[in-house]
Write an enzyme that holds these catalytic residues in place. Sequence first.
Site, PDB file in Angstrom:
ATOM      1  N   HIS A  56       6.889  46.838  48.731  1.00 59.73           N
ATOM      2  CA  HIS A  56       6.157  48.093  48.477  1.00 59.73           C
ATOM      3  C   HIS A  56       6.899  48.941  47.456  1.00 59.73           C
ATOM      4  CE1 HIS A  56       3.370  51.345  50.207  1.00 59.73           C
ATOM      5  NE2 HIS A  56       4.067  51.949  49.256  1.00 59.73           N
ATOM      6  N   HIS A  58       6.023  51.290  43.523  1.00 59.94           N
ATOM      7  CA  HIS A  58       4.997  51.787  42.580  1.00 59.94           C
ATOM      8  C   HIS A  58       5.573  51.690  41.180  1.00 59.94           C
ATOM      9  CE1 HIS A  58       2.323  53.672  45.678  1.00 59.94           C
ATOM     10  NE2 HIS A  58       3.457  53.579  46.370  1.00 59.94           N
ATOM     11  N   GLN A 152      -5.171  56.169  44.828  1.00 55.75           N
ATOM     12  CA  GLN A 152      -4.409  57.283  45.413  1.00 55.75           C
ATOM     13  C   GLN A 152      -5.227  58.563  45.549  1.00 55.75           C
ATOM     14  OE1 GLN A 152      -0.014  58.312  44.733  1.00 55.75           O
ATOM     15  NE2 GLN A 152      -1.084  59.511  43.220  1.00 55.75           N
ATOM     16  N   HIS A 210      -2.046  52.375  52.017  1.00 57.37           N
ATOM     17  CA  HIS A 210      -1.208  53.504  52.443  1.00 57.37           C
ATOM     18  C   HIS A 210      -1.965  54.177  53.592  1.00 57.37           C
ATOM     19  CE1 HIS A 210       0.749  52.816  48.657  1.00 57.37           C
ATOM     20  NE2 HIS A 210       1.555  53.845  48.809  1.00 57.37           N
ATOM     21  N   GLU A 213      -0.045  58.730  55.825  1.00 59.89           N
ATOM     22  CA  GLU A 213       1.288  59.148  55.352  1.00 59.89           C
ATOM     23  C   GLU A 213       1.392  60.662  55.486  1.00 59.89           C
ATOM     24  OE1 GLU A 213       2.310  57.977  51.362  1.00 59.89           O
ATOM     25  OE2 GLU A 213       4.385  58.649  51.582  1.00 59.89           O
ATOM     26  N   ASP A 309       9.606  51.668  47.555  1.00 57.77           N
ATOM     27  CA  ASP A 309       8.510  52.624  47.354  1.00 57.77           C
ATOM     28  C   ASP A 309       8.645  53.379  46.026  1.00 57.77           C
ATOM     29  OD1 ASP A 309       6.173  54.001  47.852  1.00 57.77           O
ATOM     30  OD2 ASP A 309       7.007  55.307  49.387  1.00 57.77           O
TER      31      ASP A 309
HETATM   32 ZN   LIG Z   1       3.769  53.965  48.474  1.00 52.95          ZN
END
Ligand SMILES: [Zn+2]
Length: 419
Positions: A56, A58, A152, A210, A213, A309
Site C-alpha cells: 500500500h 501512493h 479519492q 481505503h 479511515e 502508504d
Molecule cells: Zn492510502
Amino acid sequence: MNTIIRNALLSGREGLWDIEMKEGKFARIEHDIPDKAETEYDAKGKLVTPTFVDPHIHLDKVLISEVVRPNVSGTLSEAIEIIWDKKCDYTIDDVVERASRAIEMSVSHGTTHLISHVDIDPICGLKALEGVMEAARRMSDIAEIRLVAFPQEGIIQSQGTRELMIESMRMGCHRVGGMPYNEMTYDDSKEHIDFCFELAKDFNADIDMHVDETDDPNAQTLQYLAAKTIKEGYQGRVTAGHTCALSSYNDYYAAKIIDLVAKAKINMITNPATNLMLEGRRDGYPTRRGLTRVKQLMEAGVNVAFGQDCIKDTFYPTFGQGDLLEVGMLLCHAAQFSMSDEVEKVFGMMTENAAKIYGLEPFGIVEGNWACCNILDVTTIQEAFRTRAPRLYVFKTGRLVAKSRQESEIIRHPAVVKS
Ligand SMILES: [Zn+2]
C-alpha cells in the site's frame, strides 16, 4: 548464468546455507554447493530473507510536500484539499520523476514489489495514472508494481469519476480501488461499493479499498463491504486498507465485524506511520492511536499486512523513506508487538502476508520460487527491526538490484578531555 550466495543464515533453519539462483529462481539451497558459480556473494553468516513487499503506497503523491503549502491541521481532510491545487497542474513528467525516486528508495531498502494506489478523478483525470504507469515501466528491471484505481474524491459525489474509473481499468490498472466513506450519505457509500464490485467483475479484477479511515465510530462501510464480498462470492479477492474506525467501535460491534471480515476472507492493511500522524487530531486527551485492531484481526485468522502508504506527501509531510523495517518498527510500538515471536509476526506481515495480497505465491526462499532475497547486516529478525539493518545486497529474480554499506567506528583516546 547463475549466482551463489554463500554462508547464508536462514531464519528457522540450522547452520549456514549456500543459495544458488538461476534463471530468476532459487535453484539449489544446500549446506555446501561444491560447484563454482559465475557470480558469488559471501553472506558471512548474516541473515538472508525474502525481499519485502509493500502492499500500500501512493506513488503519484510521493514527495509532493516539497512543493505545496503545509498541512496545518494535520488532518486527512486538509491533506486532500491541499492536493487539489497541485493535481490541477500535474504533468506526466513530474509524476514520473517523483514516483521513480520513491521506487528507488524502496528497492534500496529491500522492497521489490509494490502495490500503488493512483488517484483517478476529474481534477487530475488520468495524468497521475499515466505518470505512475510510465515510472513502473522504466523501473521494471528493479521492481514490480501493481496499480489500484483510487477514487479519492468519491464516486457518487464526484461527477465524471465513474467513466474515468472504467477507462483506468481499460488502460491496465490491476485492481479496483475505493473510498466509500468519502461520500455524502451512507446510501451513497453503499452505491460506491456496489459500483466497484460491478467494475471489478467486468474486468475480473480484485478490489482494494481505503475503508473507514477516520476515528468516527459511525463510519461503518467495512460491514457493508464484508457482507457484499460474501454475497458476490468474492471471498479472498478483497483488501481493506486503514479501517481505523474499527478501533473506535464498541467491543461487541467490533467482534461482529471482525468475524464478518474473517468469513469474507478480506485482507487487511494497516498503515501505522500515516495513521499515527493523521488520526486522533480532534481527540484532545486521551488521544487514540488511530490504527485498526491489528492483533485481534490476526487472532481471528485474518491476513494482515502493513504498508508505507505515504512518503513526504500532504498526509505525512516530513517522513517516510520506503523502508518497511522502519514502518514495521513503528507498528511494533503502536500495536504493542513486544515479544520476540510477536516481532517475527510483524516481519511475516511485510513478507508472506503482503506477498499474498500482491498475488506473489509461492513466496520465500525455497527451491523453485522466484529468487528475490535480501542479505541483512544482522543475524536475527528482532535485530533487523531494532537497527533497521543495512540491506547489504538486494536481489530480484536472481539479479543484484541494490547494495549498501554502513560503517561507523568509535575513536578512543588515551587522555580524557572534559567539556
Ligand atoms: Zn492510502
